[in-house]
Motif scaffolding. Structure first.
Motif, short mmCIF file in Angstrom:
data_model
loop_
_atom_site.label_atom_id
_atom_site.label_comp_id
_atom_site.label_asym_id
_atom_site.label_seq_id
_atom_site.Cartn_x
_atom_site.Cartn_y
_atom_site.Cartn_z
N HIS A 103 29.01 4.38 -9.47
CA HIS A 103 27.57 3.76 -9.83
C HIS A 103 26.87 4.86 -10.94
CE1 HIS A 103 26.78 1.78 -5.62
NE2 HIS A 103 27.54 1.16 -6.18
N THR A 104 26.10 4.13 -11.85
CA THR A 104 25.48 4.80 -12.78
C THR A 104 24.40 5.61 -12.09
OG1 THR A 104 23.89 3.30 -13.46
CG2 THR A 104 26.00 3.07 -14.49
N GLU A 106 21.29 5.85 -12.98
CA GLU A 106 20.13 4.79 -12.91
C GLU A 106 20.39 4.09 -11.46
OE1 GLU A 106 17.52 1.31 -15.18
OE2 GLU A 106 19.44 2.16 -15.97
N ARG A 107 21.39 3.63 -11.14
CA ARG A 107 21.43 2.80 -9.90
C ARG A 107 21.49 3.78 -8.79
NH1 ARG A 107 26.35 -1.16 -8.50
NH2 ARG A 107 25.95 -1.81 -6.23
N ILE A 108 21.99 5.03 -8.88
CA ILE A 108 22.02 5.82 -7.64
C ILE A 108 20.60 6.32 -7.48
CG2 ILE A 108 22.65 8.48 -6.99
CD1 ILE A 108 25.17 8.02 -8.55
N GLY A 110 17.89 4.80 -8.31
CA GLY A 110 16.90 3.73 -8.08
C GLY A 110 17.12 2.69 -6.76
N GLU A 111 18.46 3.36 -6.10
CA GLU A 111 18.78 2.52 -4.99
C GLU A 111 17.81 2.51 -3.84
OE1 GLU A 111 23.01 2.00 -2.10
OE2 GLU A 111 22.46 3.80 -3.26
N VAL A 114 15.37 -0.26 -4.28
CA VAL A 114 15.95 -1.70 -4.16
C VAL A 114 15.74 -1.89 -2.75
CG1 VAL A 114 17.93 -3.12 -4.18
CG2 VAL A 114 17.41 -1.47 -6.27
N ARG A 121 11.54 -0.05 -10.81
CA ARG A 121 12.80 0.67 -10.91
C ARG A 121 13.07 1.59 -11.95
NH1 ARG A 121 18.88 -1.05 -9.45
NH2 ARG A 121 18.73 -2.01 -11.37
N ALA A 122 13.25 1.06 -13.12
CA ALA A 122 13.59 1.75 -14.52
C ALA A 122 12.72 2.66 -14.68
CB ALA A 122 13.92 0.69 -15.65
N SER A 140 22.52 6.17 -17.77
CA SER A 140 23.59 5.32 -18.02
C SER A 140 24.88 5.95 -17.77
CB SER A 140 23.65 4.58 -19.65
OG SER A 140 23.74 5.97 -20.37
N ARG A 158 17.01 11.20 -6.28
CA ARG A 158 17.13 9.93 -5.45
C ARG A 158 16.23 10.08 -4.29
NH1 ARG A 158 23.20 8.67 -3.30
NH2 ARG A 158 22.49 10.93 -2.25
#
Length: 332
Positions: A103-104, A106-108, A110-111, A114, A121-122, A140, A158
């Motif tokens: 995972h990027t 951003e995804r980590i 922002g998880e 979600v 989130r961004a 990224s 996180r």
């Protein structure tokens, strides 16, 4: 003042072969005030990580109470538990193993947003990257493109995503180089100042805990044997186990049993959790143990009327200086 977090007589049993059980936490009690950093130290296997996991409800306590702002954490279910987990977050020891390598960043980071259905989130990820001192371009990239210290910053970001009030840092710097450790410690101290975070900081390294903590609890064999302010604990520890730990810390001028005194080397090993000694759990290794210590369990209690928050689980806390001196004299 009412504490933010209160832990009362927390007990945790694990099943063992032969229908027996191992007592990993044995009546643990402590409190955490708003914006306070409470350090927890002790040898490996003393129950520190079990305590962290139980506080997070990653492990189920056998008995006792965990109260967060008066709410019973152990009784929480469904939405209530989900909300509490947003208020209390954890940073783990391994900064690589706790991040999904596919995972990027951003995804980590922002998880949690979600999972908890939080918008923006961004923007929140960008804000958190600024907060932990990483560039916006990090969003990224993948975890393997960062150093260990940077990965731990990402793990902290996180944990901060949902704006928690308490962070539990379980050996969060032990896997890092010494120079990087200091950077993460300084970051945690800054976050406490800027965000008003309360932090439970767990480590086996007393020098690290001393640098960061307001108060310190010393664990042995699933129990706290001493709790005090960092200044009091290092100046005049009232438990023989605490004194032995401090004596092993290098370059600590003025600390009892430190470089200004003799190194205290404990005999024997930490007892087997499945075969607990009677009386004081520390007495088989204690250098000032008396006959009473083999029979009577010392409560964790205040030893000085002027400092009711200074607690020690030793029958001879008030006499420890004299007993240590007497023991040293006999061993000459």
């Amino acid at each position: 003042m009412t504490p933010m977090l209160s832990v009362v007589d927390l007990v945790k049993h694990y099943p063992a072969p032969g229908g027996k059980s191992v007592l990993a936490l044995d009546g643990v009690s402590f409190s955490l005030a708003r914006g306070e950093i409470f350090g927890i130290v002790g040898e490996s296997g003393c129950g520190k990580s079990t305590l962290a996991r139980t506080l997070m409800r990653l492990a189920t306590a056998s008995s006792g109470r965990i109260l967060y702002e008066g709410e019973d954490v152990m009784a929480a279910r469904g939405r209530a538990l989900k909300r509490l987990r947003g208020e209390i977050q954890m940073v783990f020891q391994d900064p690589f193993g706790s991040l999904n390598p596919r995972h990027t960043i951003e995804r980590i980071i922002g998880e949690p947003l979600v999972v908890h259905n939080r918008p923006g989130r961004a923007a929140r990820v960008r804000e958190l990257l600024d907060l932990i001192g990483l560039p916006q371009s990090a969003a990224s990239r993948l975890p393997h493109q960062f150093s260990g210290g940077q990965r731990q910053r990402i793990a902290i970001a996180r944990a901060l995503a949902l704006s928690p009030k308490i962070i539990i840092a379980d050996e969060a710097v032990s896997a890092l180089d010494v120079s990087i450790q200091s950077q993460i410690i300084n970051l945690l101290a800054q976050l406490r100042r800027d965000l008003g975070l309360a932090i439970i900081f767990i480590s086996h390294d007393l020098s690290v805990v001393r640098h960061l903590s307001d108060r310190i609890g010393v664990m042995y064999f699933g129990r706290f044997v001493e709790q005090a302010s960092a200044a009091d604990l290092f100046a005049t520890p009232r438990h023989p186990y605490t004194r032995a730990l401090i004596s092993a810390v290098p370059k600590l001028p003025g600390a009892a049993g430190g470089p200004c005194g003799k190194r205290i080397v404990l005999s024997g090993d930490v007892p087997n959790l499945a075969h607990r000694p009677g009386g004081c759990l520390f007495h088989p290794r204690c250098y000032i143990a008396q006959d009473r210590c083999q029979k009577d369990v010392p409560p964790l209690a205040a030893t000085r009327p002027d400092k009711p928050d200074w607690l020690s689980a030793c029958h001879y806390a008030d006499e420890i200086d004299g007993l240590v001196a007497e023991t040293a004299s006999e061993n000459r």
